[in-house]
Scaffold this motif. Structure first.
Motif, PDB file in Angstrom:
ATOM      1  N   ARG A  24       5.815   1.797  44.913  1.00  0.00           N
ATOM      2  CA  ARG A  24       7.142   2.388  45.128  1.00  0.00           C
ATOM      3  C   ARG A  24       7.139   3.567  46.088  1.00  0.00           C
ATOM      4  NH1 ARG A  24       9.153   2.800  39.062  1.00  0.00           N
ATOM      5  NH2 ARG A  24       9.315   0.604  38.650  1.00  0.00           N
ATOM      6  N   LYS A  67       1.789   7.328  37.353  1.00  0.00           N
ATOM      7  CA  LYS A  67       2.252   6.023  37.852  1.00  0.00           C
ATOM      8  C   LYS A  67       1.157   5.316  38.628  1.00  0.00           C
ATOM      9  CE  LYS A  67       6.994   7.395  38.772  1.00  0.00           C
ATOM     10  NZ  LYS A  67       7.965   7.537  39.850  1.00  0.00           N
ATOM     11  N   ARG A  70      -1.776   4.091  36.393  1.00  0.00           N
ATOM     12  CA  ARG A  70      -1.469   2.895  35.602  1.00  0.00           C
ATOM     13  C   ARG A  70      -1.605   1.620  36.418  1.00  0.00           C
ATOM     14  NH1 ARG A  70       2.588   6.202  33.488  1.00  0.00           N
ATOM     15  NH2 ARG A  70       4.131   5.358  34.923  1.00  0.00           N
ATOM     16  N   ARG A  71      -1.427   1.734  37.713  1.00  0.00           N
ATOM     17  CA  ARG A  71      -1.493   0.547  38.576  1.00  0.00           C
ATOM     18  C   ARG A  71      -2.877   0.337  39.167  1.00  0.00           C
ATOM     19  NH1 ARG A  71       3.925   2.385  39.645  1.00  0.00           N
ATOM     20  NH2 ARG A  71       5.340   0.704  39.110  1.00  0.00           N
TER      21      ARG A  71
END
Length: 140
Positions: A24, A67, A70-71
């Motif tokens: 993102r 974020k 976590r990816r």
């Protein structure tokens, strides 16, 4: 040579779109910030030699770091690989081995990230702690 440049641009475009979909926008913005930091601190030594910092620190807010973690924990390596390609395209010479360190910081001015770069000289392996000082160690 033109074909190779087109392929490089195509791969970079693909990489940006993939990172934008997966992460993102933050890594794409981080890539741009890293490249700017690199370009802004380039030192022209001669017409064929441009030296740039080799040690970069990317400080992320806890939310952004969470974020990205976590990816997958490969953010630092992805950023370093992309920065290495940028330097290669520009003909830059790194001041030492290229590193990108990603850390968490709670007091960021924009609330998301901060990028800093600095030249760090090469360090010999035998100069690390536990191996003694190679210059003053009497055992050598």
């Amino acid at each position: 040579m033109g074909t190779l440049n087109r392929w490089e641009r195509k791969v970079e475009s693909w990489e940006h779109s993939l990172l934008a979909k997966v992460f993102r926008r933050e890594p794409v913005e981080l890539l741009d910030a890293l490249r700017r930091e690199c370009d802004d601190h380039a030192v022209v030594c001669s017409h064929s030699r441009v030296v740039v910092p080799n040690a970069y620190e990317v400080e992320l807010s806890a939310a952004v770091h969470g974020k990205l973690a976590r990816r997958g924990g490969r953010t630092g390596q992805l950023l370093a690989d992309s920065l290495a390609r940028h330097g290669e395209r520009r003909g830059y010479e790194w001041a030492g081995p290229l590193t990108v360190r990603v850390t968490v910081c709670d007091d960021l001015p924009n609330g998301r990230y901060r990028v800093t770069g600095s030249p760090t000289p090469n360090v010999r392996a035998d100069a690390f702690a536990g191996h003694g000082d190679p210059v003053s160690d009497p055992a050598r």
